[in-house]
Motif scaffolding. Structure first.
Motif, PDB file in Angstrom:
ATOM      1  N   ILE A   1      83.007-111.429  24.662  1.00 45.54           N
ATOM      2  CA  ILE A   1      83.790-111.520  25.903  1.00 45.54           C
ATOM      3  C   ILE A   1      83.086-110.673  26.960  1.00 45.54           C
ATOM      4  O   ILE A   1      82.760-109.514  26.718  1.00 45.54           O
ATOM      5  CB  ILE A   1      85.240-111.029  25.697  1.00 45.54           C
ATOM      6  CG1 ILE A   1      85.960-111.896  24.660  1.00 45.54           C
ATOM      7  CG2 ILE A   1      85.998-111.018  27.011  1.00 45.54           C
ATOM      8  CD1 ILE A   1      87.331-111.392  24.309  1.00 45.54           C
ATOM      9  N   THR A   2      82.847-111.261  28.127  1.00 50.68           N
ATOM     10  CA  THR A   2      82.190-110.553  29.230  1.00 50.68           C
ATOM     11  C   THR A   2      83.051-110.687  30.477  1.00 50.68           C
ATOM     12  O   THR A   2      83.412-111.804  30.873  1.00 50.68           O
ATOM     13  CB  THR A   2      80.790-111.121  29.506  1.00 50.68           C
ATOM     14  OG1 THR A   2      79.997-111.034  28.317  1.00 50.68           O
ATOM     15  CG2 THR A   2      80.109-110.341  30.617  1.00 50.68           C
ATOM     16  N   LEU A   3      83.373-109.557  31.098  1.00 51.92           N
ATOM     17  CA  LEU A   3      84.147-109.518  32.340  1.00 51.92           C
ATOM     18  C   LEU A   3      83.254-108.951  33.433  1.00 51.92           C
ATOM     19  O   LEU A   3      82.670-107.875  33.280  1.00 51.92           O
ATOM     20  CB  LEU A   3      85.401-108.655  32.171  1.00 51.92           C
ATOM     21  CG  LEU A   3      86.441-109.260  31.214  1.00 51.92           C
ATOM     22  CD1 LEU A   3      86.968-108.234  30.272  1.00 51.92           C
ATOM     23  CD2 LEU A   3      87.570-109.904  31.994  1.00 51.92           C
ATOM     24  N   THR A   4      83.142-109.685  34.530  1.00 51.55           N
ATOM     25  CA  THR A   4      82.234-109.331  35.617  1.00 51.55           C
ATOM     26  C   THR A   4      83.027-109.036  36.875  1.00 51.55           C
ATOM     27  O   THR A   4      83.805-109.884  37.348  1.00 51.55           O
ATOM     28  CB  THR A   4      81.233-110.468  35.892  1.00 51.55           C
ATOM     29  OG1 THR A   4      80.527-110.777  34.688  1.00 51.55           O
ATOM     30  CG2 THR A   4      80.241-110.065  36.962  1.00 51.55           C
ATOM     31  N   VAL A   5      82.842-107.835  37.404  1.00 48.01           N
ATOM     32  CA  VAL A   5      83.449-107.436  38.679  1.00 48.01           C
ATOM     33  C   VAL A   5      82.339-107.467  39.729  1.00 48.01           C
ATOM     34  O   VAL A   5      81.345-106.738  39.606  1.00 48.01           O
ATOM     35  CB  VAL A   5      84.070-106.029  38.591  1.00 48.01           C
ATOM     36  CG1 VAL A   5      84.658-105.626  39.941  1.00 48.01           C
ATOM     37  CG2 VAL A   5      85.132-105.977  37.504  1.00 48.01           C
ATOM     38  N   GLU A   6      82.494-108.311  40.727  1.00 45.56           N
ATOM     39  CA  GLU A   6      81.454-108.468  41.739  1.00 45.56           C
ATOM     40  C   GLU A   6      82.079-108.463  43.120  1.00 45.56           C
ATOM     41  O   GLU A   6      83.091-109.135  43.368  1.00 45.56           O
ATOM     42  CB  GLU A   6      80.694-109.772  41.521  1.00 45.56           C
ATOM     43  CG  GLU A   6      79.556-109.977  42.505  1.00 45.56           C
ATOM     44  CD  GLU A   6      78.828-111.286  42.292  1.00 45.56           C
ATOM     45  OE1 GLU A   6      77.735-111.271  41.727  1.00 45.56           O
ATOM     46  OE2 GLU A   6      79.382-112.338  42.682  1.00 45.56           O
TER      47      GLU A   6
ATOM     48  N   GLN B   1      81.773-105.124  30.198  1.00 42.58           N
ATOM     49  CA  GLN B   1      82.149-105.166  31.608  1.00 42.58           C
ATOM     50  C   GLN B   1      80.916-104.937  32.468  1.00 42.58           C
ATOM     51  O   GLN B   1      80.141-104.016  32.229  1.00 42.58           O
ATOM     52  CB  GLN B   1      83.201-104.107  31.917  1.00 42.58           C
ATOM     53  CG  GLN B   1      83.643-104.093  33.383  1.00 42.58           C
ATOM     54  CD  GLN B   1      84.722-103.061  33.653  1.00 42.58           C
ATOM     55  OE1 GLN B   1      85.243-102.460  32.725  1.00 42.58           O
ATOM     56  NE2 GLN B   1      85.043-102.853  34.913  1.00 42.58           N
ATOM     57  N   ARG B   2      80.737-105.803  33.465  1.00 44.56           N
ATOM     58  CA  ARG B   2      79.633-105.682  34.412  1.00 44.56           C
ATOM     59  C   ARG B   2      80.202-105.518  35.810  1.00 44.56           C
ATOM     60  O   ARG B   2      81.069-106.289  36.217  1.00 44.56           O
ATOM     61  CB  ARG B   2      78.726-106.913  34.359  1.00 44.56           C
ATOM     62  CG  ARG B   2      78.120-107.166  32.976  1.00 44.56           C
ATOM     63  CD  ARG B   2      77.296-108.434  32.965  1.00 44.56           C
ATOM     64  NE  ARG B   2      76.727-108.722  31.650  1.00 44.56           N
ATOM     65  CZ  ARG B   2      75.997-109.775  31.347  1.00 44.56           C
ATOM     66  NH1 ARG B   2      75.734-110.671  32.290  1.00 44.56           N
ATOM     67  NH2 ARG B   2      75.533-109.955  30.132  1.00 44.56           N
ATOM     68  N   THR B   3      79.698-104.521  36.525  1.00 47.56           N
ATOM     69  CA  THR B   3      80.195-104.222  37.862  1.00 47.56           C
ATOM     70  C   THR B   3      79.015-104.134  38.818  1.00 47.56           C
ATOM     71  O   THR B   3      78.032-103.450  38.518  1.00 47.56           O
ATOM     72  CB  THR B   3      80.972-102.895  37.871  1.00 47.56           C
ATOM     73  OG1 THR B   3      82.019-102.950  36.901  1.00 47.56           O
ATOM     74  CG2 THR B   3      81.570-102.630  39.245  1.00 47.56           C
ATOM     75  N   GLN B   4      79.113-104.821  39.941  1.00 47.35           N
ATOM     76  CA  GLN B   4      78.040-104.759  40.924  1.00 47.35           C
ATOM     77  C   GLN B   4      78.572-105.053  42.316  1.00 47.35           C
ATOM     78  O   GLN B   4      79.511-105.835  42.497  1.00 47.35           O
ATOM     79  CB  GLN B   4      76.915-105.735  40.574  1.00 47.35           C
ATOM     80  CG  GLN B   4      77.282-107.191  40.641  1.00 47.35           C
ATOM     81  CD  GLN B   4      76.089-108.107  40.408  1.00 47.35           C
ATOM     82  OE1 GLN B   4      74.981-107.651  40.214  1.00 47.35           O
ATOM     83  NE2 GLN B   4      76.323-109.402  40.426  1.00 47.35           N
TER      84      GLN B   4
END
Length: 541
Positions: free
Chosen positions: A299-304, A529-532
């Motif tokens: 599961i991957t959640l991306t905040v962009e 979790q990925r945030t950019q």
């Protein structure tokens, strides 16, 4: 006499080569070399400068300085003699710092010095040992650095002779193969001999020149336009109309026209000059999908968040818009029955909106993102959507200049036939910015602008007449920076609009995923979790 260091620096203060001959920390030598350009005066005849602790003995060489850092007790005459000897040294590759010999064409610039840095350091070591000058001549230093070996030359000659001999054998073999093919084609006899050779040779070669490729038994499939296999089967088939399978190519196959080698070379030359070449859309999509890193977490959640900012050249904000999304990607179908719990920051200016399929009351009360129908799973797989499934989006607009992560000030001023441009950036303490690229448009120039001072690196795009200023990382150590360059006389409006690109690992919303809740029980699944924060359109007009 004690020589502390021998260095080559540019007139702007950039250190190209430095060799220390006594125990000295890096911080001290960098401090000594950084202070040198500020001490050098203009219009003076002598070539030494003294400070409280050290003495600088230097010699200008075009746009560079050859510099000796000594203590104040050293003999200045011996220092000057050492400096003159260093200025005439040749490296093992024939590179001279000064008095360059005619047979070599290396330029006395930063690129040439850095390319031969090790040769220069080796030569410095032959002249100075433990801070004291050795009794050597230029010819001796050259001989020591070159260290020519007769055995090495002999080995290289033998190796080159073997390579040449192998090439001759390859040419003979290739000519023998071509002759055997010609004789075989001449010896073939029969009703369809010429047709077969034509189908497998001429037609196939002509279509290979056009770069026509396909698969199966259609065009360019290696069977010569489909003639070779058909000819072999004609002897066993009755005369008449061929079957549909022999005449019609399979479904879904067709001709694919590509670029010839000459066209590719022309496009590569245009790219080298800075021209933007638009390739076909389909290959780009294929390459981008292949280049994208595959997801390994279940599961991957991306905040962009994307920034759209327009700043005024005289100060102030014309437009400031932040648009953010939270997307979800699930690899395995069994992980689709989940809910996502998030935590929002304290920014009251941000308004959140959930996807229409989300349970709005659950998010408003408990900050949990879940589907209205809990029995329905989230979509899975990477092929459905490259960006994942959107769960939440938000937006923030403001005219407060303190919210801008990076401000740019440009000050063009004209003097005589030249325009001096000073550009500075100021970054807020909210974010650490990465891969910062500031693109400044310039008037049409015959040569690259003269960059006098810069914090970072620069590159001149001559094709589009753009000066690119790049900084890898802006953090607490360099919240502000500047660049100065000179161009021929131009109007101040020629340096606008300035475009900016950067990214950050923090966001304005400070949204974080705290937990992933399984609806069918069991342990919470693993998630990443990925945030950019990235710029979509960031300009100074």
């Amino acid at each position: 006499m004690v020589v502390l260091a021998a260095s080559i620096v540019s007139k702007s203060g950039k250190v190209l080569v430095s060799r220390q001959f006594v125990d000295m920390t890096r911080i001290r030598i960098e401090g000594l070399l950084a202070a040198f350009p500020k001490l050098v005066g203009t219009g003076k005849q002598h070539t030494y400068v003294e400070t409280e602790n050290v003495r600088y003995v230097y010699q200008p060489i075009e746009a560079l300085y050859l510099l000796l850092v000594t203590n104040k007790n050293s003999n200045i005459l011996e220092d000057l003699e050492t400096l003159r000897l260093l200025s005439k040294l040749e490296g093992s590759g024939g590179f001279k710092i000064d008095h360059m010999v005619p047979e070599y064409s290396y330029s006395l610039d930063e690129e040439g010095i850095c390319k031969h840095a090790f040769e220069l350091i080796f030569a410095f070591d032959e002249v100075i040992a433990l801070g004291h000058k050795e009794n050597v001549t230029v010819a001796q230093v050259k001989q020591y650095c070159e260290m020519e070996s007769h055995e090495e030359k002999l080995h290289k000659l033998v190796l080159q002779s073997k390579i040449n001999e192998t090439k001759d054998v390859m040419k003979r073999k290739a000519s023998e193969i071509d002759k055997s093919k010609i004789e075989k084609n001449r010896g073939d006899k029969g009703g369809f001999g010429p047709l077969q050779s034509m189908g497998s040779g001429r037609i196939e070669n002509s279509f290979s020149d056009l770069s026509i490729s396909s698969s199966g038994t259609g065009f360019g499939s290696g069977s010569g336009f489909g003639l070779t296999s058909d000819v072999d089967s004609f002897s066993t088939k009755p005369k008449g109309r061929p079957t549909s399978s022999a005449t019609a190519p399979p479904k879904g196959l067709g001709m694919k026209l590509g670029k010839s080698q000459r066209t590719n070379q022309f496009l590569e030359s245009l790219k080298a000059e800075g021209e933007v070449i638009l390739e076909d859309v389909q290959p780009k999509l294929t390459q981008s999908r292949a280049a994208a890193a595959p997801l390994t977490d279940p599961i991957t959640l991306t905040v962009e968040e994307k920034l759209n900012v327009t700043l005024k050249r005289d100060g102030g904000v014309s437009n400031f818009d932040v648009q953010g999304t939270l997307s979800l990607q699930i690899l395995n179908q069994e992980d689709g029955h989940i809910q996502v719990q998030v935590q929002t920051g304290d920014n009251q200016a941000i308004s959140f909106k959930t996807h229409p399929n989300m349970n709005k009351e659950l998010f408003a009360n408990e900050y949990i993102l879940g589907l209205k129908d809990p029995n329905r799973p989230f979509p899975t797989g990477q092929a459905s959507d490259a960006g994942g499934v959107g769960l939440l989006k938000w937006r923030m607009q403001s005219t407060d200049e303190s919210m801008v992560p990076l401000t740019i000030n440009c000050w063009p001023s004209s003097s005589g036939n030249e325009t001096y441009v000073s550009i500075e950036y100021e970054a807020s303490t909210m974010f650490d910015l990465r891969n910062v690229l500031i693109s400044v448009p310039l008037p049409a120039l015959r040569e690259a602008p003269s960059v006098r001072q810069i914090d970072g690196e620069w590159r001149y795009d001559s094709r589009n007449s753009i000066l690119e200023w790049s900084v890898l990382l802006i953090d607490n150590s360099n919240r502000s920076g500047s660049m100065e360059f000179v161009v021929p006389l131009a109007d101040s409006s020629a340096f606008f609009p300035i475009s900016v690109r950067f990214m950050a690992t923090d966001t304005f919303s400070d949204l974080k995923v705290t937990n992933v809740i399984p609806l069918k029980g069991g342990n919470p699944p693993k998630f990443a979790q990925r945030t950019q924060l990235i710029t979509d359109n960031y300009e100074v007009v």
